[in-house]
Motif scaffolding. Structure first.
Motif, PDB file in Angstrom:
ATOM      1  N   LEU A  15       0.827  -1.205   0.000  1.00 31.07           N
ATOM      2  CA  LEU A  15       0.000   0.000   0.000  1.00 31.07           C
ATOM      3  C   LEU A  15       0.867   1.264   0.000  1.00 31.07           C
ATOM      4  CD1 LEU A  15      -3.002   0.788   0.051  1.00 31.07           C
ATOM      5  CD2 LEU A  15      -2.804   1.022   2.539  1.00 31.07           C
ATOM      6  N   MET A  16       0.647   2.107  -1.006  1.00 24.14           N
ATOM      7  CA  MET A  16       1.394   3.356  -1.152  1.00 24.14           C
ATOM      8  C   MET A  16       0.528   4.589  -0.949  1.00 24.14           C
ATOM      9  SD  MET A  16       3.693   2.408  -4.508  1.00 24.14           S
ATOM     10  CE  MET A  16       4.423   4.051  -4.512  1.00 24.14           C
ATOM     11  N   SER A  17      -0.775   4.476  -1.199  1.00 24.27           N
ATOM     12  CA  SER A  17      -1.649   5.637  -1.115  1.00 24.27           C
ATOM     13  C   SER A  17      -2.994   5.229  -0.522  1.00 24.27           C
ATOM     14  CB  SER A  17      -1.858   6.247  -2.511  1.00 24.27           C
ATOM     15  OG  SER A  17      -2.761   7.328  -2.469  1.00 24.27           O
ATOM     16  N   ILE A  18      -3.434   5.997   0.476  1.00 24.88           N
ATOM     17  CA  ILE A  18      -4.742   5.760   1.063  1.00 24.88           C
ATOM     18  C   ILE A  18      -5.462   7.094   1.180  1.00 24.88           C
ATOM     19  CG2 ILE A  18      -3.728   5.829   3.384  1.00 24.88           C
ATOM     20  CD1 ILE A  18      -6.004   3.998   4.294  1.00 24.88           C
ATOM     21  N   CYS A  19      -6.675   7.142   0.647  1.00 23.66           N
ATOM     22  CA  CYS A  19      -7.489   8.356   0.663  1.00 23.66           C
ATOM     23  C   CYS A  19      -8.871   8.015   1.208  1.00 23.66           C
ATOM     24  CB  CYS A  19      -7.589   8.960  -0.735  1.00 23.66           C
ATOM     25  SG  CYS A  19      -8.442  10.550  -0.774  1.00 23.66           S
ATOM     26  N   ILE A  20      -9.163   8.500   2.421  1.00 22.23           N
ATOM     27  CA  ILE A  20     -10.453   8.222   3.064  1.00 22.23           C
ATOM     28  C   ILE A  20     -11.101   9.527   3.537  1.00 22.23           C
ATOM     29  CG2 ILE A  20      -9.971   5.846   3.717  1.00 22.23           C
ATOM     30  CD1 ILE A  20      -9.025   6.818   6.413  1.00 22.23           C
ATOM     31  N   THR A  21     -10.749  10.619   2.891  1.00 24.84           N
ATOM     32  CA  THR A  21     -11.282  11.937   3.228  1.00 24.84           C
ATOM     33  C   THR A  21     -12.812  11.967   3.126  1.00 24.84           C
ATOM     34  OG1 THR A  21      -9.267  12.997   2.439  1.00 24.84           O
ATOM     35  CG2 THR A  21     -11.241  14.362   2.536  1.00 24.84           C
ATOM     36  N   GLN A  22     -13.432  12.740   4.005  1.00 25.58           N
ATOM     37  CA  GLN A  22     -14.879  12.962   4.021  1.00 25.58           C
ATOM     38  C   GLN A  22     -15.668  11.665   4.138  1.00 25.58           C
ATOM     39  OE1 GLN A  22     -16.725  15.718   1.345  1.00 25.58           O
ATOM     40  NE2 GLN A  22     -15.222  17.317   1.707  1.00 25.58           N
ATOM     41  N   ASN A  23     -15.472  11.023   5.286  1.00 29.14           N
ATOM     42  CA  ASN A  23     -16.291   9.895   5.702  1.00 29.14           C
ATOM     43  C   ASN A  23     -16.655  10.109   7.165  1.00 29.14           C
ATOM     44  OD1 ASN A  23     -16.646   7.586   3.608  1.00 29.14           O
ATOM     45  ND2 ASN A  23     -14.532   8.266   3.307  1.00 29.14           N
ATOM     46  N   ARG A  24     -17.006   9.036   7.857  1.00 31.06           N
ATOM     47  CA  ARG A  24     -17.394   9.153   9.263  1.00 31.06           C
ATOM     48  C   ARG A  24     -16.628   8.160  10.127  1.00 31.06           C
ATOM     49  NH1 ARG A  24     -23.941   9.338   7.920  1.00 31.06           N
ATOM     50  NH2 ARG A  24     -23.895  11.298   6.737  1.00 31.06           N
ATOM     51  N   PHE A  25     -15.400   7.899   9.754  1.00 32.86           N
ATOM     52  CA  PHE A  25     -14.585   6.946  10.507  1.00 32.86           C
ATOM     53  C   PHE A  25     -14.292   7.486  11.899  1.00 32.86           C
ATOM     54  CE2 PHE A  25     -13.303   5.652   6.109  1.00 32.86           C
ATOM     55  CZ  PHE A  25     -13.808   4.356   6.180  1.00 32.86           C
ATOM     56  N   THR A  26     -14.245   6.585  12.866  1.00 35.36           N
ATOM     57  CA  THR A  26     -14.010   6.941  14.264  1.00 35.36           C
ATOM     58  C   THR A  26     -12.786   6.192  14.793  1.00 35.36           C
ATOM     59  OG1 THR A  26     -15.548   5.190  14.938  1.00 35.36           O
ATOM     60  CG2 THR A  26     -16.442   7.408  14.690  1.00 35.36           C
ATOM     61  N   GLY A  27     -12.484   6.419  16.089  1.00 32.96           N
ATOM     62  CA  GLY A  27     -11.367   5.731  16.709  1.00 32.96           C
ATOM     63  C   GLY A  27     -10.035   6.346  16.315  1.00 32.96           C
TER      64      GLY A  27
END
Length: 306
Positions: free
Chosen positions: A116-128
């Motif tokens: 894994l080189m790139s992760i994009c999870i912008t504008q969600n509702r992830f917690t923790g």
């Protein structure tokens, strides 16, 4: 029965890259609502790109069967629910983009994702906690997780030593900024504004490659590390507004080039050699760095004195 489809590409963008197809590509324009569980039969698929595609529902757990998947891009849909833990089975995945959805819950650990080189999870509702458990943390270069509900910025973020870009603004951390963040020596772009972080910027000088730093609208305090900041030779943008820093000192470079912050509230001192006390309030400053020759600086001083 497994099929040999290599790519699934679908987009409602005005300009779509899916203008041509061949025997190894499938046009999934008919999938308008939900990702089917039967997608697990496409075991040879390497890329799934379905952005702005009005998808709803959850990401099916059967995604774990796509062992050859290298790119998963589901950006700009209305996907909900938690991420299936089976994503940890996608050991060849290099690019993950789930941004602009409504995904929620704690982000799962992904210890088997060694590529894994790139992760994009912008504008969600992830917690923790912000996720930091990946197969090889040194492989990760781009990390975008702004506009979520993450509540913890763990010290393990310092293990992502080759990160080039880290954007985690507008989360609800309300915790101390971990000192380990200053171990990410490769970092060029770091944005963590509006997160209620407290603590200090002591150690920021270790980020020698930094070009962009935005820590605005937090609760950072302590003496502003002027010397460390001015030693960041590549720094172009610095955003500090909405913090409680106390005065530091103003430092200029050796003769030949003088780095001058060009903003109200920060260039209150004469542009001379050595260290000059600085007591201005930097909590409400945002500025760019520019370069001036020493001769130009001296000429400016002469004009002021005249």
């Amino acid at each position: 029965m497994a099929t040999q489809v290599k790519s699934i590409v679908g987009s409602n963008d005005e300009e779509s890259d899916d203008e041509e197809s061949n025997d190894d590509e499938a046009d999934y324009q008919q999938v308008e609502k939900r990702l089917p569980k039967s997608i697990s039969y496409l075991t040879a698929v390497e890329e799934i790109i379905m952005q702005n595609y009005t998808l709803i529902g959850e990401i099916p757990d059967t995604f774990g069967a796509l062992k050859n998947l290298t790119m998963l891009r589901l950006r700009g849909n209305s996907l909900t629910g938690p991420l299936p833990s089976s994503l940890n089975l996608l050991s060849r995945l290099t690019f993950l983009d789930l941004s602009h959805n409504q995904l929620s819950g704690d982000f799962p650990a992904l210890p088997n994702l060694h590529e894994l080189m790139s992760i994009c999870i912008t504008q969600n509702r992830f917690t923790g906690p912000v996720p930091t458990v990946f197969g090889d943390p040194r492989k990760l270069i781009y990390f975008y997780a702004a506009d979520n509900c993450f509540s913890i910025l763990p010290g393990s973020i310092g293990q992502l030593t080759n990160l080039d870009e880290l954007f985690i603004s507008r989360n609800v951390f309300s915790c101390e900024i971990p000192s380990e963040i200053w171990n990410v020596a490769a970092l060029k772009f770091f944005e963590v504004s509006g997160c209620k972080l407290f603590g200090s910027l002591a150690g920021v000088g270790n980020l020698r490659n930094l070009r962009w730093l935005d820590v605005s609208n937090n609760q950072l305090s302590g003496e502003f590390p002027t010397r460390e900041i001015l030693h960041l030779e590549n720094l172009e943008k610095l955003h500090l507004v909405g913090n409680q820093f106390s005065g530091g000192e103003y430092w200029t470079c050796p003769r030949g080039m003088t780095r001058l912050p060009c903003a109200e509230g920060f260039h209150k001192c004469r542009h001379k050699h050595g260290v000059t006390p600085f007591t201005g309030d930097v909590s409400d400053s945002e500025f760019d760095f520019e370069y001036y020759s020493e001769d130009e600086s001296d000429e400016s001083d002469d004009n002021e004195e005249g």
